[in-house]
Design a protein around this motif. Structure first.
Motif, PDB file in Angstrom:
ATOM      1  N   VAL A  60      -2.287   8.193  11.494  1.00 30.14           N
ATOM      2  CA  VAL A  60      -3.415   8.668  10.676  1.00 30.14           C
ATOM      3  C   VAL A  60      -2.963   8.893   9.245  1.00 30.14           C
ATOM      4  CG1 VAL A  60      -4.918  10.661  10.291  1.00 30.14           C
ATOM      5  CG2 VAL A  60      -4.720   9.667  12.577  1.00 30.14           C
ATOM      6  N   ARG A  61      -1.758   9.478   9.124  1.00 25.62           N
ATOM      7  CA  ARG A  61      -1.221   9.750   7.796  1.00 25.62           C
ATOM      8  C   ARG A  61      -1.060   8.453   7.002  1.00 25.62           C
ATOM      9  NH1 ARG A  61       3.373  13.487   5.443  1.00 25.62           N
ATOM     10  NH2 ARG A  61       3.762  12.019   3.785  1.00 25.62           N
ATOM     11  N   LEU A  62      -0.541   7.421   7.659  1.00 27.81           N
ATOM     12  CA  LEU A  62      -0.333   6.137   6.978  1.00 27.81           C
ATOM     13  C   LEU A  62      -1.665   5.517   6.566  1.00 27.81           C
ATOM     14  CD1 LEU A  62       2.519   4.410   9.013  1.00 27.81           C
ATOM     15  CD2 LEU A  62       2.613   5.312   6.697  1.00 27.81           C
ATOM     16  N   LEU A  63      -2.639   5.580   7.484  1.00 25.41           N
ATOM     17  CA  LEU A  63      -3.918   4.926   7.186  1.00 25.41           C
ATOM     18  C   LEU A  63      -4.739   5.711   6.177  1.00 25.41           C
ATOM     19  CD1 LEU A  63      -4.883   3.561  10.699  1.00 25.41           C
ATOM     20  CD2 LEU A  63      -4.118   2.289   8.704  1.00 25.41           C
ATOM     21  N   ARG A  64      -4.308   6.942   5.890  1.00 27.82           N
ATOM     22  CA  ARG A  64      -5.051   7.729   4.900  1.00 27.82           C
ATOM     23  C   ARG A  64      -4.563   7.472   3.485  1.00 27.82           C
ATOM     24  NH1 ARG A  64      -6.446  13.723   6.996  1.00 27.82           N
ATOM     25  NH2 ARG A  64      -8.301  13.157   8.165  1.00 27.82           N
ATOM     26  N   TYR A  65      -3.498   6.691   3.352  1.00 31.13           N
ATOM     27  CA  TYR A  65      -3.025   6.369   2.006  1.00 31.13           C
ATOM     28  C   TYR A  65      -4.100   5.606   1.262  1.00 31.13           C
ATOM     29  CZ  TYR A  65       1.773   7.892   1.781  1.00 31.13           C
ATOM     30  OH  TYR A  65       2.893   8.666   1.687  1.00 31.13           O
ATOM     31  N   PRO A  66      -4.264   5.877  -0.040  1.00 26.49           N
ATOM     32  CA  PRO A  66      -5.277   5.125  -0.787  1.00 26.49           C
ATOM     33  C   PRO A  66      -4.965   3.642  -0.757  1.00 26.49           C
ATOM     34  CG  PRO A  66      -3.847   6.381  -2.261  1.00 26.49           C
ATOM     35  CD  PRO A  66      -3.547   6.827  -0.865  1.00 26.49           C
ATOM     36  N   LEU A  67      -6.032   2.838  -0.755  1.00 29.84           N
ATOM     37  CA  LEU A  67      -5.861   1.407  -0.554  1.00 29.84           C
ATOM     38  C   LEU A  67      -5.147   0.694  -1.687  1.00 29.84           C
ATOM     39  CD1 LEU A  67      -8.809  -0.423   1.134  1.00 29.84           C
ATOM     40  CD2 LEU A  67      -6.391  -0.389   1.717  1.00 29.84           C
ATOM     41  N   SER A  68      -5.784   0.667  -2.861  1.00 31.88           N
ATOM     42  CA  SER A  68      -5.240  -0.164  -3.934  1.00 31.88           C
ATOM     43  C   SER A  68      -4.340   0.665  -4.822  1.00 31.88           C
ATOM     44  CB  SER A  68      -6.376  -0.761  -4.748  1.00 31.88           C
ATOM     45  OG  SER A  68      -7.312   0.260  -5.028  1.00 31.88           O
ATOM     46  N   GLN A  69      -3.067   0.310  -4.844  1.00 26.96           N
ATOM     47  CA  GLN A  69      -2.129   1.095  -5.620  1.00 26.96           C
ATOM     48  C   GLN A  69      -2.323   0.951  -7.136  1.00 26.96           C
ATOM     49  OE1 GLN A  69       1.896   0.926  -4.053  1.00 26.96           O
ATOM     50  NE2 GLN A  69       1.487   3.066  -3.774  1.00 26.96           N
ATOM     51  N   PRO A  70      -2.690  -0.268  -7.644  1.00 24.83           N
ATOM     52  CA  PRO A  70      -2.848  -0.391  -9.087  1.00 24.83           C
ATOM     53  C   PRO A  70      -3.836   0.613  -9.660  1.00 24.83           C
ATOM     54  CG  PRO A  70      -2.844  -2.545  -8.090  1.00 24.83           C
ATOM     55  CD  PRO A  70      -2.792  -1.539  -6.970  1.00 24.83           C
ATOM     56  N   ALA A  71      -4.846   0.977  -8.894  1.00 21.06           N
ATOM     57  CA  ALA A  71      -5.859   1.890  -9.410  1.00 21.06           C
ATOM     58  C   ALA A  71      -5.461   3.338  -9.194  1.00 21.06           C
ATOM     59  CB  ALA A  71      -7.186   1.613  -8.717  1.00 21.06           C
ATOM     60  N   GLY A  72      -4.203   3.559  -8.823  1.00 21.08           N
ATOM     61  CA  GLY A  72      -3.694   4.878  -8.446  1.00 21.08           C
ATOM     62  C   GLY A  72      -4.164   6.053  -9.275  1.00 21.08           C
ATOM     63  N   ARG A  80       0.805  -1.223   0.000  1.00 16.35           N
ATOM     64  CA  ARG A  80       0.000   0.000   0.000  1.00 16.35           C
ATOM     65  C   ARG A  80       0.834   1.267   0.000  1.00 16.35           C
ATOM     66  NH1 ARG A  80      -4.593   0.765   4.430  1.00 16.35           N
ATOM     67  NH2 ARG A  80      -5.009   2.978   4.389  1.00 16.35           N
ATOM     68  N   TRP A  81       1.944   1.231   0.728  1.00 16.98           N
ATOM     69  CA  TRP A  81       2.699   2.460   0.913  1.00 16.98           C
ATOM     70  C   TRP A  81       3.943   2.528   0.053  1.00 16.98           C
ATOM     71  CZ3 TRP A  81       1.249  -0.202   5.605  1.00 16.98           C
ATOM     72  CH2 TRP A  81       0.096   0.335   6.196  1.00 16.98           C
ATOM     73  N   PRO A  82       4.288   3.726  -0.412  1.00 11.45           N
ATOM     74  CA  PRO A  82       5.579   3.888  -1.082  1.00 11.45           C
ATOM     75  C   PRO A  82       6.701   3.781  -0.050  1.00 11.45           C
ATOM     76  CG  PRO A  82       4.491   6.015  -0.847  1.00 11.45           C
ATOM     77  CD  PRO A  82       3.516   4.971  -0.392  1.00 11.45           C
ATOM     78  N   ARG A  83       7.901   3.622  -0.530  1.00  6.97           N
ATOM     79  CA  ARG A  83       9.029   3.391   0.365  1.00  6.97           C
ATOM     80  C   ARG A  83       9.153   4.478   1.437  1.00  6.97           C
ATOM     81  NH1 ARG A  83      13.810   1.350  -3.027  1.00  6.97           N
ATOM     82  NH2 ARG A  83      12.162  -0.116  -3.497  1.00  6.97           N
ATOM     83  N   ARG A  84       8.894   5.740   1.020  1.00  7.32           N
ATOM     84  CA  ARG A  84       9.080   6.854   1.951  1.00  7.32           C
ATOM     85  C   ARG A  84       8.141   6.728   3.149  1.00  7.32           C
ATOM     86  NH1 ARG A  84       8.530  12.423  -0.941  1.00  7.32           N
ATOM     87  NH2 ARG A  84       6.417  11.628  -0.855  1.00  7.32           N
ATOM     88  N   ALA A  85       6.885   6.349   2.871  1.00  8.66           N
ATOM     89  CA  ALA A  85       5.910   6.222   3.955  1.00  8.66           C
ATOM     90  C   ALA A  85       6.282   5.061   4.877  1.00  8.66           C
ATOM     91  CB  ALA A  85       4.516   6.005   3.376  1.00  8.66           C
TER      92      ALA A  85
END
Lengths: 247, 122
Positions: A205-217, A139-144
Motif C-alpha cells: 500500500v505504501r508503495l502504491l501510494r507514491y505519487p505517480l509522475s515524478q517530474p511534477a513532484g 516512480r519510486w526513489p531508491r529507498r522505496a
C-alpha cells in the motif's frame, strides 16, 4: 592541494548543496558533473591552472544545485503557448500505463509467494520479474525500491515456506474430522502467515501510494514561490503547469 | 527610482535568459545529435546565455524527463562513455512553435524599440 583533491572538494560541495534534491535527481546531477570533469580532463584540462579554470567555468556547486531545484518548474509553456498540447501526450497516456505497470511490479514482487504452494519455480519467476519492474520504474526513489525489493525477497523464503508447509499440513489433515485447525503447529503458522500478510500488504500500500509522475513532484510549492516573487509575465504559464500536474 | 527600474530590467533579462535557454538547447540539436559535454561547451560559449556550464545539466535532465530530447550512451575513445542527445519528435515540434512565436515577439518589440529610439533622439 593536488588535482584529485580539488575535484573531490568541488564534488563534495556539490553533494552538500544538492541535499534538498530528490535522491535520484541528486545522484544523476552529481554523476553528470563528475562525467563532465572527467571528460574535460581526458581532453586537455588535466591539471593545475587548467583544472581550476575548468571548475570555474562549471560554476559554483551551489548555483548548479539551485538550477536543479529550479528546473522542477515547468518552462516548456513559457514562450510557446501550444507547447503544453505537445508535451501532454506522454503526460496523459503515460501515467495510466505507468499505474498498471507499477501495480504489476508491486503485485509480482510481494505477491508471487502466493504461488509457492502451487509451484515454487513459478513464484520465483514472478518475484524476479516483479523485482526487475520495480527497479526499472521511475516512480519510486531508491529507498522505496529497496524497501519493496527487500520485503519481497524476505517474503519469498519465509512466507512461501510457511505457505507450502501449511498447504501440506492441510492436505495431510484433511482426512481428519477437524481439518487443519486442530494442531498447534499450523495454528502458529497461521499467526505468522497473517502477520506476514499484514506486513507485506502495508509495504504494498505504501508503495502504491507514491505519487505517480515524478517530474511534477514539488509543483505547488514552487508555483507558490514563483507567483509570489516573479512578475506577471513569468507567473502566467504557471497555473497551466500546475493544472496539468494535478490531472 | 532609476535604480529600481534598472534592477527590474536586469531581473527581466535574467528571467528571459532562463526562459529561452531550453529552446536554445533544442535549437542546437536541430541539425543532429551531440554529446552532453560538447553541447554544454557550445552553449556556454554563446555570449550572455549561461553563467556556468554546470547549470545546463539540470536543464538537460529536465528536457529528457519531458521527452523533448532522447539520449543514448556510447563508448568513446578517450574518457568515460558519452551520453548523446538528439531531438525527439515532440522536441522538434516545440522548437518549431517557439521559433515562430519568438520571431513575432522579437519583431514586435524591435519595432516598438525603434519608435522609442527615434522619439528619444529628436
Amino acid at each position: 592541494m593536488n588535482d584529485d583533491d580539488l575535484v573531490a572538494g568541488y564534488l563534495g560541495r556539490l553533494v552538500q548543496a544538492a541535499r534538498q534534491l530528490p535522491p535520484d535527481r541528486r545522484a544523476e546531477l552529481i554523476d553528470e558533473i563528475a562525467d563532465h570533469i572527467e571528460q574535460a580532463r581526458a581532453v586537455s584540462e588535466a591539471s593545475g591552472p587548467g583544472l581550476q579554470d575548468l571548475l570555474r567555468r562549471l560554476g559554483e556547486p551551489e548555483a548548479i544545485a539551485a538550477a536543479a531545484s529550479d528546473s522542477a518548474g515547468d518552462f516548456a509553456g513559457a514562450f510557446a503557448q501550444p507547447a503544453p498540447a505537445i508535451t501532454q501526450p506522454p503526460a496523459g497516456r503515460g501515467p495510466r500505463r505507468q499505474r498498471w505497470l507499477d501495480m504489476a511490479a508491486v503485485m509480482l514482487t510481494l505477491g508471487s509467494v502466493l504461488l509457492a504452494p502451487v509451484s515454487f519455480v513459478l513464484a520465483l519467476l514472478g518475484w524476479a520479474v516483479g523485482i526487475v519492474m520495480l527497479l526499472l520504474s521511475s516512480r519510486w526513489p531508491r529507498r522505496a525500491k529497496v524497501l519493496g525489493a527487500v520485503t519481497g525477497t524476505l517474503a519469498l523464503p519465509l512466507f512461501g515456506g510457511l505457505l507450502a508447509t501449511l498447504a501440506k499440513t492441510w492436505y495431510w489433515r484433511q482426512a481428519g474430522p477437524f481439518g487443519w485447525q486442530t494442531g498447534t503447529g499450523p495454528f502458529i503458522s497461521t499467526i505468522l502467515v497473517t502477520a506476514a500478510v499484514v506486513a507485506v500488504t502495508l509495504v504494498g500500500v505504501r508503495l502504491l501510494r507514491y505519487p505517480l509522475s515524478q517530474p511534477a513532484g514539488p509543483g505547488p510549492a514552487t508555483t507558490a514561490g514563483r507567483t509570489a516573487t516573479g512578475p506577471a509575465a513569468a507567473a502566467a504559464p504557471e497555473p497551466a503547469a500546475s493544472a496539468r500536474a494535478s490531472r | 527610482m532609476c535604480c529600481m527600474v534598472d534592477g527590474e530590467a536586469s531581473n527581466l533579462v535574467a528571467q528571459m535568459r532562463r526562459g529561452v535557454l531550453p529552446f536554445c538547447v533544442l535549437a542546437m540539436l536541430g541539425d543532429g545529435e551531440r554529446y552532453g559535454f560538447e553541447l554544454v561547451r557550445a552553449l556556454a560559449s554563446v555570449d550572455g546565455l549561461v553563467t556556468g556550464e554546470g547549470t545546463i545539466y539540470p536543464l538537460l535532465a529536465r528536457l529528457r524527463r519531458q521527452g523533448l530530447v532522447e539520449t543514448t550512451w556510447r563508448e568513446s575513445d578517450a574518457g568515460p562513455p558519452r551520453r548523446y542527445y538528439r531531438l525527439a519528435p515532440s522536441g522538434r515540434a516545440t522548437l518549431a512553435e517557439f521559433t515562430g512565436s519568438w520571431r513575432l515577439f522579437r519583431d514586435s518589440v524591435d519595432g516598438l524599440l525603434q519608435v522609442g529610439e527615434k522619439g528619444g533622439s529628436t
